[in-house]
Design an enzyme around this catalytic site. Structure first.
Site, PDB file in Angstrom:
ATOM      1  N   CYS A 111      -9.777 -19.370 -52.472  1.00 38.44           N
ATOM      2  CA  CYS A 111      -9.661 -18.635 -51.026  1.00 38.44           C
ATOM      3  C   CYS A 111     -10.800 -18.218 -50.647  1.00 38.44           C
ATOM      4  O   CYS A 111     -11.536 -17.293 -51.140  1.00 38.44           O
ATOM      5  CB  CYS A 111      -8.576 -17.676 -51.517  1.00 38.44           C
ATOM      6  SG  CYS A 111      -8.144 -16.530 -50.153  1.00 38.44           S
ATOM      7  N   CYS A 125      -2.574  -5.300 -43.208  1.00 40.51           N
ATOM      8  CA  CYS A 125      -3.533  -5.926 -43.730  1.00 40.51           C
ATOM      9  C   CYS A 125      -4.845  -5.069 -43.770  1.00 40.51           C
ATOM     10  O   CYS A 125      -5.238  -4.564 -43.174  1.00 40.51           O
ATOM     11  CB  CYS A 125      -3.915  -7.338 -42.720  1.00 40.51           C
ATOM     12  SG  CYS A 125      -5.480  -8.207 -43.733  1.00 40.51           S
TER      13      CYS A 125
HETATM   14  N1  SAH Z   1      -6.219 -14.422 -40.757  1.00 41.66           N
HETATM   15  C1  SAH Z   1      -5.556 -15.532 -41.236  1.00 41.66           C
HETATM   16  C2  SAH Z   1      -5.744 -15.870 -42.631  1.00 41.66           C
HETATM   17  C3  SAH Z   1      -6.038 -14.458 -43.687  1.00 41.66           C
HETATM   18  S1  SAH Z   1      -4.776 -13.703 -44.671  1.00 41.66           S
HETATM   19  C4  SAH Z   1      -4.171 -15.022 -41.177  1.00 41.66           C
HETATM   20  O1  SAH Z   1      -3.607 -14.230 -40.540  1.00 41.66           O
HETATM   21  O2  SAH Z   1      -3.369 -15.968 -41.690  1.00 41.66           O
HETATM   22  C5  SAH Z   1      -3.643 -14.649 -45.733  1.00 41.66           C
HETATM   23  C6  SAH Z   1      -2.253 -14.004 -45.743  1.00 41.66           C
HETATM   24  O3  SAH Z   1      -2.045 -12.929 -46.239  1.00 41.66           O
HETATM   25  C7  SAH Z   1      -1.741 -13.886 -44.244  1.00 41.66           C
HETATM   26  O4  SAH Z   1      -0.540 -14.467 -44.092  1.00 41.66           O
HETATM   27  C8  SAH Z   1      -1.705 -12.272 -44.085  1.00 41.66           C
HETATM   28  O5  SAH Z   1      -0.664 -12.127 -42.947  1.00 41.66           O
HETATM   29  C9  SAH Z   1      -1.413 -12.199 -45.558  1.00 41.66           C
HETATM   30  N2  SAH Z   1      -1.496 -10.665 -45.711  1.00 41.66           N
HETATM   31  C10 SAH Z   1      -2.240  -9.901 -45.188  1.00 41.66           C
HETATM   32  N3  SAH Z   1      -2.252  -8.624 -45.604  1.00 41.66           N
HETATM   33  C11 SAH Z   1      -1.377  -8.590 -46.687  1.00 41.66           C
HETATM   34  C12 SAH Z   1      -0.874  -7.848 -47.615  1.00 41.66           C
HETATM   35  N4  SAH Z   1      -1.293  -6.467 -47.466  1.00 41.66           N
HETATM   36  N5  SAH Z   1       0.053  -8.086 -48.447  1.00 41.66           N
HETATM   37  C13 SAH Z   1       0.364  -9.420 -48.551  1.00 41.66           C
HETATM   38  N6  SAH Z   1       0.103 -10.294 -47.696  1.00 41.66           N
HETATM   39  C14 SAH Z   1      -0.841  -9.938 -46.691  1.00 41.66           C
END
Ligand code: SAH
Length: 370
Positions: A111, A125
């Site tokens: 990742c 996030c």
């Molecule tokens: N910016 C991109 C990729 C990064 S995150 C995107 O938004 O897709 C990868 C995944 O993890 C995304 O689906 C994001 O929404 C999710 N994610 C972010 N914060 C999270 C959290 N605290 N718990 C679980 N999933 C989360």
């Protein structure tokens, strides 16, 4: 040719095949030398020109003066009890970002990050809390995969430990379009990492215009962070939705699959207790997805310091999944990995000290170089 100072040397990890051929040509060598170089760099994970024994000695010496093969430097490494590994990588004096390796029985997923921090400001996030610092370069993105290969004991001809690469680390990859697209091409190139297009996944929060551009430029798997079935809720969770609402986003998804001859889009859906995890949400989701080339991946929320959200209880998540399946939608629950070392989805914080706190709004344009 005079030796270039170290900071002006060309990092070969950032060059796509045609660029590498042009670079080699500019040194007065034949284009096939580029193929030999790529074979050393990507198939044998060699980082020293001097060890590339089938290249002429003069050419090797010349390369050493004007080129380099460098990756971001490792600041620290954390190993989870479940085998997940997280590396903190240096972007510069004060900034750092993260990459995570997740071993499974039948595959190994790396990742990777595309930016230091993120400007998209999704409320659940952890990376968003850091603000945005800068885009990573193509070499820094490719360098993560190269470095992880080396760290994981890559051996020429041996079993590959990295079978899949996902752009699900820090940052919004489509907000760094110009660096991310060449990086994907190098991942897919059969003389590069030679990973199949179904095993390289770009995950986006929904930058619709860039999704159309992506469909024209590369062919890889697409994941989309949906997280809500209606605009009112998605506006709150994923603020980019105010610019590109769900209907527009889904159109872009189906277009992508058509253009790419792809199998399906994976929709990510974080399960937030009492926020988006009710059965009515599952039903609304099913109405959006039914009959479409879509898979739903439910992600149990991973908490981080300062968040007000809580993870939905497991029985609620299972019930939500079953409701989707009953309504004809492919749905799975993502197993949480590496949460003991804060390596799970949404927990990657890196170290974004000099954050400019660029956030969604008119400043978003400044953060996007597409
Ligand atoms: N910016 C991109 C990729 C990064 S995150 C995107 O938004 O897709 C990868 C995944 O993890 C995304 O689906 C994001 O929404 C999710 N994610 C972010 N914060 C999270 C959290 N605290 N718990 C679980 N999933 C989360």
């Amino acid at each position: 040719m005079d030796a270039a100072p170290p900071n002006l040397r060309t990092n070969l990890l950032g060059l796509e095949r045609p660029e590498l051929e042009a670079f080699v040509g500019s040194l007065g060598s034949k284009p096939f030398r580029a193929r030999q170089l790529m074979s050393w760099i990507y198939k044998r994970a060699e980082g020293q020109f001097d060890s590339m024994t089938d290249l002429a000695r003069d050419f090797r010496a010349q390369l050493a003066t004007v080129a380099e093969i460098t990756t971001p430097e490792i600041v620290s490494r954390h190993d989870s009890a479940d085998g997940t590994r997280k590396w903190l990588l240096r972007a510069d004096q004060s900034q750092a970002f993260e990459m995570v390796f997740i071993p499974e029985v039948d595959r190994g997923t790396l990742c990777i990050s595309s930016q230091v921090g993120c400007a998209l400001d999704c409320s659940f996030c952890s990376t968003a809390q850091q603000g945005f610092n800068r885009n990573l370069s193509t070499a820094e993105i490719v360098g993560q995969v190269w470095l992880a290969n080396r760290e994981l004991g890559f051996e020429a001809g041996g079993d590959r430990r990295i079978t899949n690469v996902v752009f699900m680390g820090m940052g919004e990859p489509l907000a760094n379009f110009r660096a991310v697209v060449p990086a994907i091409r190098i991942l897919l190139d059969d003389l590069g990492f030679d990973i199949s297009r179904r095993r390289v996944t770009l995950s986006t929060s929904g930058l619709v215009p860039q999704m159309y551009k992506l469909a024209e430029e590369v062919n890889c798997a697409l994941a989309v962070s949906l997280h809500a079935p209606d605009d009112a809720l998605r506006n709150e969770l994923v603020p980019i939705n105010r610019l590109h609402p769900i209907a527009e986003l889904l159109e872009a998804c189906w277009h992508y699959i058509d253009e790419q001859n792809g199998r399906s889009v994976t929709f990510e859906y974080v399960m937030l207790d009492g926020v988006n995890d009710q059965l009515e949400h599952a039903r609304a989701l099913a109405r959006l997805m039914r009959g479409r080339p879509a898979k739903l991946n439910l992600i149990p929320f991973n908490p981080f310091p300062g968040t007000a959200y809580r993870r939905s209880p497991m029985p609620v998540i299972t019930r939500f999944r079953d409701e989707l399946i009953q309504r004809g939608v492919l749905a799975t629950i993502r197993r949480t990995r590496g949460d003991d070392i804060d390596a799970a989805c949404g927990q990657l914080a890196g170290r974004v000290n000099d954050r400019t706190r660029v956030r969604l709004g008119d400043k978003l344009a400044a953060a996007m170089n597409a």
